[in-house]
Design a protein around this motif. Structure first.
Motif, PDB file in Angstrom:
ATOM      1  N   TRP A 196     -10.046   0.345 -12.637  1.00 17.68           N
ATOM      2  CA  TRP A 196      -9.946  -0.951 -12.371  1.00 17.68           C
ATOM      3  C   TRP A 196      -8.841  -2.000 -13.228  1.00 17.68           C
ATOM      4  O   TRP A 196      -8.230  -2.930 -12.789  1.00 17.68           O
ATOM      5  CB  TRP A 196     -11.396  -1.690 -12.378  1.00 17.68           C
ATOM      6  CG  TRP A 196     -12.008  -1.160 -11.101  1.00 17.68           C
ATOM      7  CD1 TRP A 196     -11.783  -1.022  -9.833  1.00 17.68           C
ATOM      8  CD2 TRP A 196     -13.462  -0.791 -11.091  1.00 17.68           C
ATOM      9  NE1 TRP A 196     -12.709  -0.584  -8.985  1.00 17.68           N
ATOM     10  CE2 TRP A 196     -13.877  -0.445 -10.083  1.00 17.68           C
ATOM     11  CE3 TRP A 196     -14.532  -0.764 -12.279  1.00 17.68           C
ATOM     12  CZ2 TRP A 196     -15.220  -0.204  -9.428  1.00 17.68           C
ATOM     13  CZ3 TRP A 196     -15.702  -0.514 -11.892  1.00 17.68           C
ATOM     14  CH2 TRP A 196     -16.137   0.032 -10.656  1.00 17.68           C
ATOM     15  N   ALA A 220     -16.307   5.230  -8.058  1.00 13.21           N
ATOM     16  CA  ALA A 220     -17.572   4.625  -8.473  1.00 13.21           C
ATOM     17  C   ALA A 220     -18.449   4.806  -7.717  1.00 13.21           C
ATOM     18  O   ALA A 220     -19.717   4.949  -7.894  1.00 13.21           O
ATOM     19  CB  ALA A 220     -17.281   3.144  -8.990  1.00 13.21           C
ATOM     20  N   ARG A 261     -20.171   6.109 -14.503  1.00 15.03           N
ATOM     21  CA  ARG A 261     -19.923   5.226 -13.493  1.00 15.03           C
ATOM     22  C   ARG A 261     -18.759   4.154 -14.117  1.00 15.03           C
ATOM     23  O   ARG A 261     -17.987   3.567 -13.660  1.00 15.03           O
ATOM     24  CB  ARG A 261     -20.824   4.530 -12.870  1.00 15.03           C
ATOM     25  CG  ARG A 261     -22.060   5.223 -12.078  1.00 15.03           C
ATOM     26  CD  ARG A 261     -23.128   4.308 -11.801  1.00 15.03           C
ATOM     27  NE  ARG A 261     -24.516   5.054 -11.341  1.00 15.03           N
ATOM     28  CZ  ARG A 261     -25.463   4.558 -11.191  1.00 15.03           C
ATOM     29  NH1 ARG A 261     -25.726   3.131 -11.132  1.00 15.03           N
ATOM     30  NH2 ARG A 261     -26.616   5.556 -10.947  1.00 15.03           N
ATOM     31  N   ALA A 262     -19.060   4.030 -15.591  1.00  9.61           N
ATOM     32  CA  ALA A 262     -18.256   3.131 -16.396  1.00  9.61           C
ATOM     33  C   ALA A 262     -16.757   3.668 -16.474  1.00  9.61           C
ATOM     34  O   ALA A 262     -15.989   2.822 -16.560  1.00  9.61           O
ATOM     35  CB  ALA A 262     -18.824   2.749 -17.560  1.00  9.61           C
ATOM     36  N   ALA A 312     -13.872   1.721 -14.582  1.00 15.83           N
ATOM     37  CA  ALA A 312     -13.204   0.521 -15.236  1.00 15.83           C
ATOM     38  C   ALA A 312     -11.674   1.046 -15.673  1.00 15.83           C
ATOM     39  O   ALA A 312     -11.033  -0.116 -15.547  1.00 15.83           O
ATOM     40  CB  ALA A 312     -14.145   0.120 -16.369  1.00 15.83           C
ATOM     41  N   SER A 331     -18.014  -2.873 -13.162  1.00 17.68           N
ATOM     42  CA  SER A 331     -18.649  -1.926 -13.789  1.00 17.68           C
ATOM     43  C   SER A 331     -20.169  -2.454 -14.195  1.00 17.68           C
ATOM     44  O   SER A 331     -21.072  -1.486 -13.937  1.00 17.68           O
ATOM     45  CB  SER A 331     -18.050  -1.697 -15.478  1.00 17.68           C
ATOM     46  OG  SER A 331     -16.684  -1.340 -15.010  1.00 17.68           O
TER      47      SER A 331
END
Length: 450
Positions: free
Chosen positions: A318, A298, A311-312, A315, A430
């Motif tokens: 994560w 990220a 960038r999402a 997730a 996110s």
């Protein structure tokens, strides 16, 4: 089907916590009702299908059977003598009530009034003893010798010190368990130490009671219960009067209270873990590693000229990392849970082939026998074998199917809770990374052509 999402596994109950809770309970009715129902404040997080009575009566499946409970007390809690005495006392009560012989009339019931009167007498004797021997009591006060000093002062018996016997250099528990004379002597010495006269030998089950005293109650007994000096003396006074099961009322209540409110919740909490310590530690490290990798990805996407939507993608890492870490914190491996498997316990790991039945019978016989040697297991062969096992093999140890459906429901609930927390955490992270403006520090390939 899962439990409520607000479910919380049982809290670990320490002995000190149990003693403090017992001191806060006012009145015997409240405590008696708690023991009779099998529920207590310490049993929060235990479904009805996994209650203490269900396990003891054989209404559960592995790994939550009474045998699993016994193994937990032997190898983990180191308090198997409580369950061994509890099972013996329950069986003894049934056999005594079903006995049709006329000699049962020689063993009258030890009533509550007798117990209260005996307790008052012991209290009075203790006060008088401190008055007679103030200096000795002050010297030994607060030390490990206090109980021994009180016993020696009270008994005034020059023969209270056990005489030397052949085989003193051998294992004391082995000599005791194999000799009827040693059993008789140990029980007689316990009566002398308690300051009571020798009981009538013609009472029914007197020989068995002597074995119980020598195994669970006498000082230095191989399976000595964790009793206070007052409880020990009160029980010896009752047993000097009768062999009726009510003579064990005081210590039986304390042992059952310990099993229900400490050992049972701790056993259920321990059973929820589907991996051994090496696997759980590996799962924690894996969860942390995935979270760090997703965070680094990220950061790189944020510092580059890539669009915000890219960038999402972090997730995904994560969610996987946070869910794995939370489940591992509660002793679960998500990979094993996906198959509803658990690792085989170390003491069961080396049972293979034709030796399985013999080993299983040996384990059951040794721990479920009412009388025998101590519950020490340091000399069992699996300990050395398991210590020599490398870490990688421990992480990927043999697995078995979890047969208890309610335990699988508990694990499903914990997994869903972990996923919900992971989705929430990944969503927050996110949102933060997507909201941050692009850094533009990392150029793409097309920039070098200009």
């Amino acid at each position: 089907m899962v439990l409520s999402l607000s479910y919380r596994r049982p809290q670990y109950v320490r002995r000190e916590t149990l003693e403090r809770r017992n001191s806060d309970v006012s009145g015997s009715d409240k405590e008696g009702a708690s023991l009779k129902s099998g529920r207590s404040t310490a049993s929060a997080g235990i479904p009805d299908a996994l209650t203490f009575d269900k396990i003891i009566n054989g209404g559960t499946c592995p790994p939550c059977t009474v045998r699993d409970f016994m193994n937990y007390l032997v190898y983990i809690e180191h308090a198997a003598e409580n369950l061994q005495f509890f099972l013996w006392h329950r069986d003894y009560t049934q056999r005594f009530q079903e006995a049709s012989t006329s000699d049962t009339s020689l063993a009258p019931e030890w009533t509550q009034e007798m117990e209260d009167e005996s307790a008052a007498k012991l209290q009075k004797d203790a006060v008088e003893k401190l008055k007679r021997e103030p200096e000795a009591a002050q010297i030994f006060k607060g030390t490990d010798f206090e109980k021994g000093a009180e016993t020696a002062i009270e008994s005034k018996d020059p023969f209270s010190t056990p005489p030397s016997t052949p085989g003193d250099g051998d294992d004391a528990s082995t000599v005791y368990s194999g000799s009827q004379a040693a059993t008789t002597y140990r029980s007689q010495n316990a009566f002398v130490a308690a300051g009571v006269k020798q009981p009538f030998t013609i009472q029914p089950f007197r020989e068995e009671i002597n074995r119980v005293i020598a195994t669970y109650i006498a000082d230095d007994a191989p399976r000595q219960l964790n009793l206070s000096a007052r409880e020990q003396k009160a029980t010896m006074h009752a047993l000097a009067y009768t062999t009726h099961p009510s003579a064990f009322r005081q210590i039986a209540r304390a042992i059952e209270n310990s099993l229900r409110r400490q050992a049972h919740p701790n056993f259920i909490r321990w059973s929820i873990c589907n991996g051994n310590p090496a696997r759980v530690f590996f799962a924690r490290g894996l969860g942390v590693g995935v979270i760090l990798l997703a965070t680094v990805a990220a950061l790189l996407l944020t510092l580059s000229r890539a669009g915000r939507g890219w960038r999402a993608l972090a997730a995904i890492g994560w969610v996987i990392g946070i869910a794995t870490l939370i489940a591992a914190y509660k002793g679960m491996c998500v990979v094993l849970h996906g198959m509803h498997h658990r690792h085989v316990r170390p003491w069961e790991l080396f049972i293979e082939g034709d030796d399985a039945d013999d080993e299983e019978a040996s384990l059951k016989k040794g721990s479920f026998e009412s009388f025998g040697s101590s519950n020490s297991y340091e000399d069992e062969p699996w300990i050395v074998k398991y210590e020599k096992r490398n870490v990688v093999r421990k992480v990927f140890d043999r697995e078995v199917w979890i047969q208890e459906p309610v335990l699988r429901q508990i694990q499903d609930t914990i997994f869903i809770q972990s996923m919900i927390c992971a989705l929430f955490g990944a969503g927050v992270l996110s949102a933060i990374f997507v909201a941050v403006p692009a850094g533009g520090f990392l150029l793409n390939v097309g920039c070098w052509e200009n």
